[in-house]
Write a protein that holds these residues in place. Structure first.
Motif, short mmCIF file in Angstrom:
data_model
loop_
_atom_site.label_atom_id
_atom_site.label_comp_id
_atom_site.label_asym_id
_atom_site.label_seq_id
_atom_site.Cartn_x
_atom_site.Cartn_y
_atom_site.Cartn_z
N ALA A 109 0.83 -1.21 0.00
CA ALA A 109 0.00 0.00 0.00
C ALA A 109 0.86 1.26 0.00
O ALA A 109 0.51 2.26 -0.62
CB ALA A 109 -0.94 -0.01 1.20
N ALA A 110 2.00 1.22 0.69
CA ALA A 110 2.91 2.37 0.69
C ALA A 110 3.46 2.62 -0.71
O ALA A 110 3.60 3.77 -1.16
CB ALA A 110 4.04 2.14 1.69
N THR A 111 3.78 1.54 -1.42
CA THR A 111 4.25 1.67 -2.81
C THR A 111 3.14 2.21 -3.70
O THR A 111 3.38 3.07 -4.56
CB THR A 111 4.74 0.32 -3.33
N LEU A 112 1.91 1.71 -3.50
CA LEU A 112 0.77 2.22 -4.27
C LEU A 112 0.58 3.72 -4.00
O LEU A 112 0.32 4.49 -4.93
CB LEU A 112 -0.49 1.43 -3.91
N HIS A 113 0.71 4.12 -2.74
CA HIS A 113 0.62 5.55 -2.39
C HIS A 113 1.63 6.36 -3.20
O HIS A 113 1.28 7.40 -3.80
CB HIS A 113 0.90 5.71 -0.89
N GLN A 114 2.86 5.91 -3.26
CA GLN A 114 3.91 6.61 -4.00
C GLN A 114 3.58 6.67 -5.49
O GLN A 114 3.74 7.71 -6.15
CB GLN A 114 5.25 5.92 -3.77
N ASN A 115 3.10 5.55 -6.02
CA ASN A 115 2.77 5.51 -7.45
C ASN A 115 1.60 6.43 -7.78
O ASN A 115 1.59 7.09 -8.83
CB ASN A 115 2.45 4.08 -7.88
N LEU A 116 0.61 6.50 -6.90
CA LEU A 116 -0.53 7.39 -7.12
C LEU A 116 -0.08 8.85 -7.07
O LEU A 116 -0.55 9.69 -7.85
CB LEU A 116 -1.62 7.13 -6.09
N ASP A 117 0.84 9.16 -6.16
CA ASP A 117 1.39 10.52 -6.09
C ASP A 117 2.03 10.94 -7.40
O ASP A 117 1.98 12.11 -7.80
CB ASP A 117 2.44 10.61 -4.98
#
Length: 432
Positions: free
Chosen positions: A314-322
């Motif tokens: 989820a932290a990686t997904l957060h970064q990718n969405l940013d």
């Protein structure tokens, strides 16, 4: 646990339905039972075996290895789990899923060889997949670890190269609740005198110590291999080999160069047995395909599919969405298994999501949408004019609602369990 005359099982669907209830537990770690059946089946590989474990990034790393090796002209067997849409995805030869009839034949052989041994769904199906591979005269076999490593069924095979992509908290009831405990479990796929790769930038000490204790040839990211690059291309540096001017992998996301570097390190270690040219590596990276890993679908509103189901992912997904740029509102279609750290996933993404479309999942292990809603409430996610929480019976209805509400400048993020993403993919396929 059921008793059934398996001679009545004639289709793949019959077999899978039987296997879902044939063993008393869904997960039973250990190598003795599955190893004994492997021996009775006579499964062994003369070709190189690559085993890939890790909390996240396993599937991407396996897909890159498969794509590059296929570009090199090698006959490649890839075993992965779980599947996204069809069971057949779990076993591929040269990128093509194994046919139903081959699975039925392999299941019959496993059933005969297991005698009185009880195997879980995962163990039984894994043995069938590798039996198919063993009979196919492959040039290389890639096996993805299901859970952990040390006691996972694929660890009945000795890896010529073992890869650990990342180590983080997941499956705590089986692997422990610290990175050190989990790192030790994952390092169980390492073998004495053979290459052991860890692409986690902060490899746990337990993993390093285990590799050193057994005499594995340990390759660590930033010590034995690394990458560099700019917006147009990137470079890989291994122990003795460098690859320059590489195209970015077609898989999107913040960690894909880490995964690609692990794959290239493995191929460097195997270069005398599986030589590859520069163009084959470049083409393999460009052509790799893996649905559900930060997969951005064409059209508006933007739709993102990602099987992020633990806080690390989820932290990686957060970064990718940013990194996607501005979107007025973000709608989430989210469903998860109840044994996951759902609160940890929410905490990573709650500030990026405006509207939550929560879904039940079609398994007893699935968390209810109402339970996920209570966890959102505990983290002060509110219903107001710019925020909402809705509950749905299935991923398709949650996605349909999100589509009906999202404007062309918004985005929809479908994430969580494989079943969440699969439900939306199937619904979209039916509409096309």
């Amino acid at each position: 646990m059921t008793n059934i005359n398996t001679t009545s099982l004639s289709t793949l669907a019959d077999w899978l339905a039987h296997l879902e209830t044939a063993h008393p537990t869904v997960i039973e770690l250990g190598l003795q039972r599955v190893g004994s059946v492997r021996d009775r089946l006579g499964i062994q590989f003369e070709c190189p075996v690559i085993i890939v474990g890790g909390t996240n990034g396993k599937g991407s790393t396996c897909a890159m290895l498969e794509s590059i090796l296929m570009q090199g002209g090698y006959k490649v067997g890839l075993y992965t789990s779980p599947h996204l849409i069809h069971f057949n995805e779990r076993a591929r030869i040269n990128g093509v899923s194994v046919a139903d009839a081959e699975f039925v034949s392999a299941f019959e052989q496993v059933e005969e060889a297991k005698q009185d041994t009880s195997l879980s769904y995962f163990e039984f199906t894994m043995l069938a997949c590798v039996k198919i591979f063993a009979d196919a005269k492959l040039d290389v076999v890639i096996l993805e670890v299901g859970l952990g490593g040390r006691l996972d069924a694929v660890n009945i095979f000795d890896a010529d190269v073992a890869i650990i992509t990342s180590v983080d908290i997941d499956h705590v009831e089986y692997l422990g609740d610290t990175r050190e405990a989990i790192g030790f479990e994952k390092a169980g796929i390492f073998r004495a005198g053979r290459t052991a790769i860890c692409s986690d930038p902060a490899a746990p000490l337990s993993l390093i110590e285990h590799a050193n204790k057994i005499g594995a040839d340990l390759w660590l990211f930033n010590r034995d291999f690394n990458y560099s690059g700019d917006k147009q291309q990137w470079n890989f540096a291994g122990r003795q080999h460098r690859r320059h001017s590489l195209a970015y992998p077609s898989l999107r996301g913040a960690n894909q160069l880490l995964n690609a570097s692990a794959a290239l390190a493995a191929l460097e270690a195997l270069r005398t047995r599986l030589p590859l040219g520069a163009q084959e590596v470049r083409s393999g990276l460009v052509m790799v395909d893996l649905p559900g890993r930060f997969q951005v679908l064409p059209g508006v509103p933007a739709v993102v599919l990602d099987v992020a189901h633990n806080p690390h992912a989820a932290a990686t997904l957060h970064q990718n969405l940013d990194n996607m740029g501005f979107h007025a509102y973000t709608y989430a279609v989210f469903g998860a298994m109840q044994d996951k750290d759902i609160a940890g996933v929410i905490s990573q993404l709650k500030n990026q999501i405006d509207h939550w479309c929560l879904t039940d999942l079609p398994l007893p292990r699935g968390a209810t949408a109402e339970h996920i809603q209570s966890l959102l409430t505990e983290q002060n996610v509110v219903n107001d004019k710019d925020h909402s929480i809705q509950c749905f019976e299935n991923p398709a209805s949650a996605y349909t609602y999100a589509v009906s509400k999202a404007g062309e400048n918004d985005r929809i993020v479908v994430f969580g369990s494989f079943l969440t993403v699969a439900g939306v993919i199937q619904q979209r396929n039916e509409q096309q």
